[in-house]
Structure formats: structure tokens, C-alpha cells
Design a protein around this motif. Structure first.
Motif, PDB file in Angstrom:
ATOM      1  N   LEU A 144       0.839  -1.206   0.000  1.00  0.00           N
ATOM      2  CA  LEU A 144       0.000   0.000   0.000  1.00  0.00           C
ATOM      3  C   LEU A 144       0.872   1.254   0.000  1.00  0.00           C
ATOM      4  O   LEU A 144       0.603   2.216  -0.719  1.00  0.00           O
ATOM      5  N   HIS A 145       1.925   1.225   0.809  1.00  0.00           N
ATOM      6  CA  HIS A 145       2.833   2.371   0.843  1.00  0.00           C
ATOM      7  C   HIS A 145       3.500   2.566  -0.518  1.00  0.00           C
ATOM      8  O   HIS A 145       3.623   3.701  -0.997  1.00  0.00           O
ATOM      9  N   ASN A 146       3.910   1.471  -1.141  1.00  0.00           N
ATOM     10  CA  ASN A 146       4.561   1.578  -2.444  1.00  0.00           C
ATOM     11  C   ASN A 146       3.603   2.130  -3.501  1.00  0.00           C
ATOM     12  O   ASN A 146       4.004   2.921  -4.361  1.00  0.00           O
ATOM     13  N   PHE A 147       2.348   1.704  -3.440  1.00  0.00           N
ATOM     14  CA  PHE A 147       1.349   2.227  -4.371  1.00  0.00           C
ATOM     15  C   PHE A 147       1.200   3.733  -4.181  1.00  0.00           C
ATOM     16  O   PHE A 147       1.198   4.508  -5.148  1.00  0.00           O
ATOM     17  N   TYR A 148       1.099   4.150  -2.931  1.00  0.00           N
ATOM     18  CA  TYR A 148       1.003   5.581  -2.610  1.00  0.00           C
ATOM     19  C   TYR A 148       2.257   6.321  -3.061  1.00  0.00           C
ATOM     20  O   TYR A 148       2.180   7.403  -3.665  1.00  0.00           O
ATOM     21  N   GLN A 149       3.427   5.741  -2.782  1.00  0.00           N
ATOM     22  CA  GLN A 149       4.691   6.366  -3.161  1.00  0.00           C
ATOM     23  C   GLN A 149       4.781   6.543  -4.673  1.00  0.00           C
ATOM     24  O   GLN A 149       5.177   7.605  -5.169  1.00  0.00           O
TER      25      GLN A 149
END
Length: 298
Positions: A144-149
Motif C-alpha cells: 500500500l505504501h509503495n502504491f502511494y509512493q
């Protein structure tokens, strides 16, 4: 283990003129919160710390291969910054203030710290921080963090594109927009596999096609928005369990490429005497050459 290839991931056009302020803006894409250094270190530490690699191997493979690509992206952005900076000042007697052009530029660190080259910091000169890294140990949270990043990075690329008309900077951003789109989709597909949620329905963020950006079109036409490279001749093959099917934005077939892209020759930065860089005179060079010949037994 990483294997380094002395080539850029893609060819950058020569810089027709120096623009230190454009270079400063592009620094955001290297050392900003959503820059390539943040992306690289997120994927890298998540892959370093990954638990149960064998049972969850497709996800580990995805993080590992994007780590390798992000190393190349950081190198590519640095190369673009260096090219755009080249020629900002001219050699001269120290008493003539040969670097006075630097006084009117946004980022004075280019002229005081790095000899007119890239730096591990953002567009305002702030040093990059490891606080931008998320390696939580929870696979879904990390994805999820990578998608946001990746979505944040895509937004920043578009904003920097709109800030400068410099052709080298825009060529870089066009390529990165296409490749970051691949990583956005890869994270979305991984989350869908891990949770069943249709994250793909959220993209693109921002809601703007890469084809709206002139320098991104040729990379889309080359199919680079559908290819995921493993950056390894033999490993990470299970990523195909995530990266397959059709691109939901274009309908094109997704493809895993075993290995690395062909790339382009690595540019060679010329000397900047007014920065004392590299600081090797012709006399020094001849001495180095003699010592090298001696060490080689010639």
C-alpha cells in the motif's frame, strides 16, 4: 547481490543549454520525498527484510526486481541533472569570480558542494532522509505504501514537467512517467492478489494519460509501459504470477522480460576547472599513466 552494468537505462538527449534552475527542480525527482532515492530505499529495505520468501515468492520477486530498476532510475536522474547543469559557469582566474552565475541560481549547493553535479537532496537543497522509508514487515501495508509512493512520484513528475521546457529534463520525465506507471500497476496487481481488492480501479492517479506528455509518447509507443524487467538472467521468474494479463489502461498484453533493457552509453562529464574538478592536471595525468603502465608490467 547486484550486478552493475556501465550503461544508462535509456538514452538522454544532449543538453542544448545550461539551466541550473531546471536542474534544481529535477532534484525533487531524485532526493525529494517522492523521488527515486525514496523509491529505491523503500523497495530495497522491504526486499532485504522480507519474511517467508519461499512461500510468498512472487511478491518478493516483485520487490527485488523493482529495487534493481530503481537503482538505474536514480542514476538516470543524476545523469540528467549533471547534463542540464553543464556549462552554467566558465573557467577563469579565481579573482574574476568565474562562478558568479551561481549567485542567482536557486540551489547554491550545486556550486559550493558538488562541483555542479547532482546531490542526495530535494529541489530546495534539503538532504534526503531515511525517514521516507517504510519497511513495516507487513506485506499488504508495504505494498500500500509503495502504491502511494508511486502515485505521489507520478504526480511530482508531472508537476516538474510543467515547470521547465528544458528538453533533457523533459525527456527524462517522459521515460520515468512510463516506467513509474508500470510500477503503479504492478503494486496494484500485487495488492489485488494479496487481498482481493480491485486497486487497479484507482489508477491513473492523477487522472491523466501519459500520452498527454509529448516526451512520454514515444516510450509508450515502444511498449515500455507493459514490460517488467527482472534485471537478472535467471532469478525472479515467479513475478510472472503477478505481472500478466492486459494493461487495464491500454488493453496491451503485459510482458515479463528476463534480464535488463539494452540501455544506452554512459555519458562522460567534462572537467570543470573553476570547481577544481576532477583536479587532475595534464602533468598529474601523465604521472598516473606512467604508474598504470608500470603496474601493468608495460
Amino acid at each position: 547481490m547486484f550486478e552493475r552494468i556501465n550503461r544508462l537505462q535509456v538514452e538522454l538527449p544532449p543538453s542544448p543549454y545550461a539551466d541550473a534552475n531546471a536542474a534544481a527542480a529535477v532534484q525533487e525527482l531524485l532526493g525529494g520525498k517522492f523521488g527515486e532515492m525514496s523509491a529505491l530505499n523503500n523497495y530495497m529495505y522491504q526486499s532485504f527484510n522480507f519474511r517467508e520468501k519461499e512461500r510468498l515468492k512472487p511478491f518478493y520477486d516483485l520487490l527485488a526486481i523493482i529495487t534493481a530498476e530503481k537503482f538505474g532510475h536514480a542514476e538516470l536522474v543524476a545523469a540528467a541533472i549533471n547534463r542540464v547543469l553543464t556549462g552554467t559557469t566558465s573557467p577563469g582566474d579565481p579573482n574574476s569570480a568565474p562562478k558568479k552565475e551561481g549567485l542567482s541560481k536557486r540551489n547554491s549547493y550545486f556550486f559550493t558542494r558538488t562541483a555542479q553535479a547532482s546531490m542526495p537532496g530535494d529541489s530546495m537543497g534539503r538532504a534526503w532522509s531515511g525517514d521516507h522509508v517504510c519497511s513495516s514487515g507487513n506485506l499488504v501495508l508495504d505494498l500500500l505504501h509503495n502504491f502511494y509512493q508511486e502515485c505521489g512520484a507520478r504526480t511530482h513528475k508531472m508537476r516538474v514537467y510543467e515547470m521547465t521546457e528544458h528538453p533533457t529534463a523533459r525527456a527524462l520525465i517522459g521515460f520515468l512517467l512510463v516506467r513509474s506507471g508500470v510500477h503503479v500497476l504492478a503494486c496494484a496487481k500485487a495488492l489485488e492478489l494479496a487481498t482481493g481488492a480491485d486497486v487497479k480501479s484507482l489508477i491513473p492517479i492523477p487522472d491523466l494519460s501519459n500520452n498527454r506528455f509529448e516526451t512520454a509518447r514515444k516510450y509508450e509507443a515502444m511498449g515500455l509501459g507493459n514490460k517488467l524487467y527482472t534485471f537478472s538472467p535467471n532469478d525472479y521468474k515467479d513475478v510472472v504470477l503477478i505481472w500478466h494479463g492486459q494493461n487495464p489502461l491500454t488493453g496491451a498484453q503485459l510482458e515479463v522480460i528476463q534480464g535488463a533493457p539494452q540501455g544506452a552509453p554512459m555519458p562522460d562529464l567534462s572537467e570543470v576547472p573553476e570547481e577544481f574538478a576532477p583536479g587532475i592536471s595534464q602533468e598529474n595525468f601523465m604521472g598516473i599513466a606512467q604508474r598504470l603502465r608500470k603496474n601493468a608490467g608495460l
